[in-house]
Scaffold this motif. Structure first.
Motif, PDB file in Angstrom:
ATOM      1  N   HIS A  87       0.830  -1.202   0.000  1.00 16.25           N
ATOM      2  CA  HIS A  87       0.000   0.000   0.000  1.00 16.25           C
ATOM      3  C   HIS A  87       0.867   1.256   0.000  1.00 16.25           C
ATOM      4  N   GLU A  88       1.903   1.254   0.847  1.00 14.23           N
ATOM      5  CA  GLU A  88       2.797   2.408   0.921  1.00 14.23           C
ATOM      6  C   GLU A  88       3.540   2.630  -0.389  1.00 14.23           C
ATOM      7  N   LYS A  89       3.989   1.539  -1.015  1.00 19.21           N
ATOM      8  CA  LYS A  89       4.726   1.659  -2.272  1.00 19.21           C
ATOM      9  C   LYS A  89       3.832   2.167  -3.393  1.00 19.21           C
ATOM     10  N   LEU A  90       2.628   1.619  -3.491  1.00 20.55           N
ATOM     11  CA  LEU A  90       1.732   2.021  -4.580  1.00 20.55           C
ATOM     12  C   LEU A  90       1.178   3.425  -4.367  1.00 20.55           C
ATOM     13  N   ALA A  91       0.927   3.798  -3.131  1.00 23.65           N
ATOM     14  CA  ALA A  91       0.408   5.139  -2.844  1.00 23.65           C
ATOM     15  C   ALA A  91       1.444   6.215  -3.199  1.00 23.65           C
ATOM     16  N   GLY A  92       2.721   5.857  -3.205  1.00 20.13           N
ATOM     17  CA  GLY A  92       3.778   6.817  -3.509  1.00 20.13           C
ATOM     18  C   GLY A  92       4.071   6.990  -4.995  1.00 20.13           C
ATOM     19  N   LEU A  93       3.401   6.225  -5.860  1.00 18.30           N
ATOM     20  CA  LEU A  93       3.642   6.356  -7.301  1.00 18.30           C
ATOM     21  C   LEU A  93       3.102   7.675  -7.832  1.00 18.30           C
TER      22      LEU A  93
END
Length: 143
Positions: free
Chosen positions: A29-35
């Protein structure tokens, strides 16, 4: 392997059963939210899914989907630690590999000393540990 189950302009849903693990889902979630271009990201641990809302005009959809798939694959490939420890399967396999090394080394040393019974016993330990190791990786061996 694609984990995208639905893709509409401005909306992508990612689902995998392994995302039912809360820690794994939180990390993804953290990785995808930062895209770049992602407006919001909603996760659901019960279904093992993530819903991304993104600005469709800001991203190339094919490249964006490939980037999402790469991040999901990387997160799912990462071993999950339970309470700061490796999973039981990985710990057992580690001991099996150490047993194989010890069994092979002692088997060779005992044959050099002329002890046939010791050599046979150490060889049996090696074969037993090899069996554990092969059963741990059985899915990867017969692909």
């Amino acid at each position: 392997m694609t984990h995208i189950v639905s893709s509409l302009p401005g909306r992508i849903r990612v689902r995998d059963a392994r995302l039912r693990n809360a820690d794994r889902l939180r990390g993804l979630h953290e990785k995808l939210a930062g895209l770049d271009g992602v407006l919001s990201c909603e996760s659901n641990a019960k279904s093992g899914s993530l819903l991304l809302h993104f600005a469709a005009e800001q991203v190339d959809l094919a490249a964006f989907e490939a980037q999402i798939d790469a991040l999901v694959d990387a997160e799912l490939a990462r071993p999950q630690l339970v309470s700061g420890r490796r999973p039981l399967k990985m710990r057992v396999n580690r001991y099996a590999k150490l047993g194989m090394i010890a069994g092979l080394g002692s088997s060779l040393a005992l044959v050099g000393m002329g002890s046939k019974r010791g050599h046979a016993a150490a060889g049996a330990v090696f074969v037993a540990c090899l069996g554990v190791h092969l059963s741990t990786h059985r899915r990867h061996i017969l692909r």
